[in-house]
Design a protein around this motif. Sequence first.
Motif, mmCIF file in Angstrom:
data_model
loop_
_atom_site.group_PDB
_atom_site.id
_atom_site.type_symbol
_atom_site.label_atom_id
_atom_site.label_comp_id
_atom_site.label_asym_id
_atom_site.label_seq_id
_atom_site.Cartn_x
_atom_site.Cartn_y
_atom_site.Cartn_z
ATOM 1 N N LEU A 127 52.756 -16.639 106.443
ATOM 2 C CA LEU A 127 52.229 -15.602 107.549
ATOM 3 C C LEU A 127 50.908 -15.694 107.595
ATOM 4 O O LEU A 127 50.206 -14.675 107.985
ATOM 5 C CB LEU A 127 52.881 -14.316 106.965
ATOM 6 C CG LEU A 127 54.402 -14.011 106.757
ATOM 7 C CD1 LEU A 127 54.683 -12.530 106.324
ATOM 8 C CD2 LEU A 127 54.954 -14.226 107.932
ATOM 9 N N ALA A 128 50.232 -16.904 107.479
ATOM 10 C CA ALA A 128 48.961 -16.946 107.273
ATOM 11 C C ALA A 128 48.386 -17.548 108.570
ATOM 12 O O ALA A 128 49.081 -18.199 109.142
ATOM 13 C CB ALA A 128 48.334 -17.561 106.347
ATOM 14 N N LEU A 129 47.343 -17.048 109.104
ATOM 15 C CA LEU A 129 46.787 -17.818 110.411
ATOM 16 C C LEU A 129 45.574 -18.277 110.029
ATOM 17 O O LEU A 129 44.645 -17.407 109.443
ATOM 18 C CB LEU A 129 46.718 -16.770 111.476
ATOM 19 C CG LEU A 129 47.995 -16.198 112.209
ATOM 20 C CD1 LEU A 129 47.708 -14.850 113.292
ATOM 21 C CD2 LEU A 129 48.771 -17.504 112.589
ATOM 22 N N GLY A 130 45.039 -19.555 110.268
ATOM 23 C CA GLY A 130 43.778 -19.959 109.867
ATOM 24 C C GLY A 130 43.480 -19.891 108.430
ATOM 25 O O GLY A 130 42.272 -19.803 108.097
ATOM 26 N N GLY A 131 44.500 -19.797 107.664
ATOM 27 C CA GLY A 131 44.335 -19.793 106.018
ATOM 28 C C GLY A 131 43.875 -18.302 105.804
ATOM 29 O O GLY A 131 43.752 -18.159 104.490
ATOM 30 N N ARG A 132 44.119 -17.496 106.439
ATOM 31 C CA ARG A 132 43.837 -15.924 106.170
ATOM 32 C C ARG A 132 45.083 -15.118 106.584
ATOM 33 O O ARG A 132 45.956 -15.411 107.444
ATOM 34 C CB ARG A 132 42.725 -15.467 107.166
ATOM 35 C CG ARG A 132 41.422 -16.084 106.741
ATOM 36 C CD ARG A 132 40.224 -15.505 108.042
ATOM 37 N NE ARG A 132 39.844 -14.279 107.745
ATOM 38 C CZ ARG A 132 39.140 -13.875 106.685
ATOM 39 N NH1 ARG A 132 38.419 -14.836 106.184
ATOM 40 N NH2 ARG A 132 38.810 -12.568 106.670
ATOM 41 N N TYR A 133 45.337 -14.142 105.734
ATOM 42 C CA TYR A 133 46.609 -13.131 106.225
ATOM 43 C C TYR A 133 46.191 -11.778 105.714
ATOM 44 O O TYR A 133 45.174 -11.639 104.842
ATOM 45 C CB TYR A 133 47.777 -13.704 104.998
ATOM 46 C CG TYR A 133 47.473 -13.639 103.493
ATOM 47 C CD1 TYR A 133 47.597 -12.522 102.904
ATOM 48 C CD2 TYR A 133 46.967 -15.169 103.150
ATOM 49 C CE1 TYR A 133 47.340 -12.599 101.462
ATOM 50 C CE2 TYR A 133 46.624 -14.879 101.422
ATOM 51 C CZ TYR A 133 46.872 -13.937 100.972
ATOM 52 O OH TYR A 133 46.480 -13.918 99.596
ATOM 53 N N SER A 134 47.002 -10.834 106.163
ATOM 54 C CA SER A 134 46.597 -9.487 105.877
ATOM 55 C C SER A 134 47.204 -8.939 104.468
ATOM 56 O O SER A 134 48.215 -9.313 104.075
ATOM 57 C CB SER A 134 47.614 -8.681 106.942
ATOM 58 O OG SER A 134 47.228 -7.501 106.423
ATOM 59 N N ARG A 135 46.122 -8.417 103.841
ATOM 60 C CA ARG A 135 46.442 -7.954 102.479
ATOM 61 C C ARG A 135 47.543 -6.836 102.394
ATOM 62 O O ARG A 135 48.416 -6.710 101.652
ATOM 63 C CB ARG A 135 45.318 -7.317 101.806
ATOM 64 C CG ARG A 135 45.475 -6.803 100.507
ATOM 65 C CD ARG A 135 45.812 -7.727 99.523
ATOM 66 N NE ARG A 135 44.710 -8.576 99.119
ATOM 67 C CZ ARG A 135 44.706 -9.523 98.328
ATOM 68 N NH1 ARG A 135 45.884 -9.987 97.773
ATOM 69 N NH2 ARG A 135 43.854 -10.545 98.249
#
Length: 419
Positions: A77-85
Amino acid sequence: MVKRVLMIAYHFPPASGSSGMQRTLSFSRDLPEHDWQPIILSIYPRAYERRCDDQLADIGSETIVYRAFGLDTARHLALGGRYSRFLALPDRWVSWWLGAVPAGLRLIRRYRPQVLWSTYPIATAHLIGLTLHRLSGIPWIADFRDSMTEDNYPSNPRVRRAYRAVEAATVHRCTRAIFTAPGAVRMYAERYPERSDKTWVLIENGYEDSIFDTVSLPSLRDSPRPFRLVHSGVVYPNERDPRAFFEALASLKRSGQITAQSLQVVFRASGSEDYFRQLLREWGIDDIVHFEPHIPYRGALAEMLTADGLLILQASNCNHQIPAKLYEYLRARRPILGLTDSEGDTARVLRQAGIETVAPLDSAAAITATLQDFLKQLQDGTAPVASEAEIARSSRRSRVASLAECLEETIATDLNFER
């Protein structure tokens, strides 16, 4: 009459690299001997960071396994290696709750289990157990194993608050809470004094003899070779920090007491290999210490059985925990060097087994002296191994008997809890 228990466990074959998987696997395989049929509610294998099929054949023939939908937020569920905490609280597998709760209700309707059981270290497992308990009214056992929270654990305050909320709800709603070390039992009894003493149950980890019996051992050469020390499993940079051990090795190498021809140390499937290899280069011991990749479980057991010595690391901030691999070390009947606090539960198990080669993990001087003695004992053939009485006591068969007794007490006793 055969009774049923619905066991909620994230780690189950083909998961790889978790001692918790061995606990659930052994429980589920041996419970039928005590007239309990296990129903496993796990997660779909796509969620595992690492998979290995070598233990699928170890699942008991009477075990019913259902794998529910669930994703790893960091990978799926990550976008560009970042995901919502928010999508990773209490942990990265919280989406498993969405699949496991309806799946669990279907399993409850079909199989009518008498008890629910969930196991940490994936906090979402307890969240699923809590939800199914509240929806069904079936008594629930929470297998914490180790503590979910400490004063500074988890290190992220938001995650720690989420863990503490799950922990508190679990303790207040479960019928029994199981831990693997006496120190953890005491900690939780003090943390939640409103719960009865009957709440807290000690069921230690152990080894599985039926798997040890199937391990194929390599043929050993008779030619001279270095002594080989093995650490099997994860090395946490804080809880199992090996730097003082590295310093002791560097000191012994500088003084000429050890060389790469006399000693080899293997860290198997430790994690953080790049960080540790840099330390080895800095200490000048990268010819002695080697970080090796993960291998199938039986291969890891074979490595223990053929090592000259086995290494256990446990910091004093984990005095109320016992590494699960320690029981496999005892069964391997090899000498053990314990780098741990003498007051902790890990040292207690070693002393019970008759092993006194123990030094604090954070003292290079103490490790140097103890390692010198340990290597001399190996050379002389006098290094002690675990007593047969402690090896027998540490078998998972005795642990399964304790779990079966806990299950029976859970359905036989009508306790009045504060909800």
